[in-house]
Scaffold this motif. Sequence first.
Motif, PDB file in Angstrom:
ATOM      1  N   HIS A 128      55.622 -56.670  26.128  1.00 23.06           N
ATOM      2  CA  HIS A 128      56.068 -56.464  24.630  1.00 23.06           C
ATOM      3  C   HIS A 128      57.607 -57.384  24.407  1.00 23.06           C
ATOM      4  O   HIS A 128      57.494 -58.275  24.092  1.00 23.06           O
ATOM      5  N   MET A 129      58.631 -56.819  24.976  1.00 22.16           N
ATOM      6  CA  MET A 129      59.838 -57.485  24.737  1.00 22.16           C
ATOM      7  C   MET A 129      60.179 -58.721  25.126  1.00 22.16           C
ATOM      8  O   MET A 129      61.472 -58.885  24.494  1.00 22.16           O
ATOM      9  N   ALA A 130      60.071 -58.909  26.651  1.00 18.95           N
ATOM     10  CA  ALA A 130      59.924 -60.426  26.983  1.00 18.95           C
ATOM     11  C   ALA A 130      59.591 -61.485  25.974  1.00 18.95           C
ATOM     12  O   ALA A 130      59.714 -62.369  25.989  1.00 18.95           O
ATOM     13  N   VAL A 131      58.023 -61.916  25.179  1.00 17.91           N
ATOM     14  CA  VAL A 131      57.415 -61.625  24.377  1.00 17.91           C
ATOM     15  C   VAL A 131      58.773 -62.254  23.280  1.00 17.91           C
ATOM     16  O   VAL A 131      58.961 -62.795  22.526  1.00 17.91           O
ATOM     17  N   VAL A 132      58.534 -61.045  22.298  1.00 19.16           N
ATOM     18  CA  VAL A 132      59.234 -61.350  21.142  1.00 19.16           C
ATOM     19  C   VAL A 132      61.122 -61.383  20.579  1.00 19.16           C
ATOM     20  O   VAL A 132      61.380 -61.726  20.665  1.00 19.16           O
ATOM     21  N   LYS A 133      61.799 -61.007  22.543  1.00 18.81           N
ATOM     22  CA  LYS A 133      63.310 -61.587  22.698  1.00 18.81           C
ATOM     23  C   LYS A 133      63.204 -63.117  22.449  1.00 18.81           C
ATOM     24  O   LYS A 133      64.187 -63.678  22.534  1.00 18.81           O
ATOM     25  N   SER A 139      59.560 -50.442  19.371  1.00 18.15           N
ATOM     26  CA  SER A 139      58.948 -49.892  20.769  1.00 18.15           C
ATOM     27  C   SER A 139      59.655 -48.752  21.275  1.00 18.15           C
ATOM     28  O   SER A 139      59.327 -48.126  21.937  1.00 18.15           O
ATOM     29  N   LEU A 140      61.255 -48.679  20.835  1.00 18.21           N
ATOM     30  CA  LEU A 140      61.532 -48.036  21.256  1.00 18.21           C
ATOM     31  C   LEU A 140      61.451 -46.751  20.829  1.00 18.21           C
ATOM     32  O   LEU A 140      61.576 -45.835  21.947  1.00 18.21           O
ATOM     33  N   SER A 141      61.256 -46.738  19.452  1.00 10.78           N
ATOM     34  CA  SER A 141      60.671 -45.156  19.188  1.00 10.78           C
ATOM     35  C   SER A 141      59.470 -44.643  19.970  1.00 10.78           C
ATOM     36  O   SER A 141      59.303 -42.924  20.398  1.00 10.78           O
ATOM     37  N   VAL A 142      58.342 -45.815  19.583  1.00  5.51           N
ATOM     38  CA  VAL A 142      57.423 -45.411  20.591  1.00  5.51           C
ATOM     39  C   VAL A 142      57.269 -44.347  22.282  1.00  5.51           C
ATOM     40  O   VAL A 142      56.988 -43.602  22.556  1.00  5.51           O
TER      41      VAL A 142
END
Length: 315
Positions: free
Chosen positions: A184-189, A202-205
């Motif tokens: 997830h973070m690799a894509v949205v970055k 994502s952090l909250s989840v």
Amino acid sequence: MSDSNTTDFTNPSTFILLGIPGMEAAHVWISIPFCTMYTIAILGNITILFIVKRELSLHGPMYYFLCMLAVSDLVLSTSTLPKMLSNFWFNSRKISFSACLTQMYFIHCFLVMDSGILVAMAFDRYVAICDPLRHSTILTNLMVAKIGLAVVLRGGVLILPYPFLAKQWSYCRTNIIPHTQCEHMAVVKLACADIRISNYYSLSVAFFVTGVDVFFIAISYTQILGAIFSLPTKDARLKTFGTCGSHLCAILVSYIPALFSSLTHRFGNNVALHFHVLMANAYLLMPPMLHPVIYGVRTKQIRDRFLQLFTHKGT
């Protein structure tokens, strides 16, 4: 640099998975342990499912939850390893935008499901040890099915915003993902928009799922340990605690690599990128590989049935 890497686009048609940055020359060699882990995960989890289905004596809550864990691990490992190995072996790095979002969803959805199943298994151990006379009336087949459905719905609903939010961003910088999968973070970055919503969500989840699940597991085992230490003899205490050994090992191999990977990803700014990627792959591959090994070795009923399969074939 190619046009596909510099042209402005809202939704790229394809992404390019770089693999393990800085270690491209060693991809073929790195694929050997990954392929071995995947093979063990597939064979081990299918064996667990086969043994539980075949043996009527194993048709109980603990083994139903174990089967759920096996199915979840099969999907989790299969959603990442085949594409990774095709990258390492055949240099097949391209992945379509929709396939990337689908892979992202499956990875995180089944990670959340894995965690939920471990909570359900802790609850089963709690009832079996602290209230054994009511175990069969509390954890009926219907209740097990309801728990399983709740675990699936929780994972599916919580992770659903990941691909939908990722699809909204504009990716005007590059379509090269420095990873082996669409994490997830690799894509949205890669987005050139303000991605704080995705980051915060994502952090909250992650904190919600891990915090709630670890809390309930800790509560269950606090009660379990209290019941164990109240037993009159040392042998009884060891025997009862032994029934929880497999589950405790499964918890450790699931949460420790995930926690370490998450911490290095969020706060390890000085950690090499290839180490981030290797750790991310470790926490995705190690639990599916080790869960059937742990339960196969430590659970007498499964170990005996497994040995019987080869004994019967040899006679």
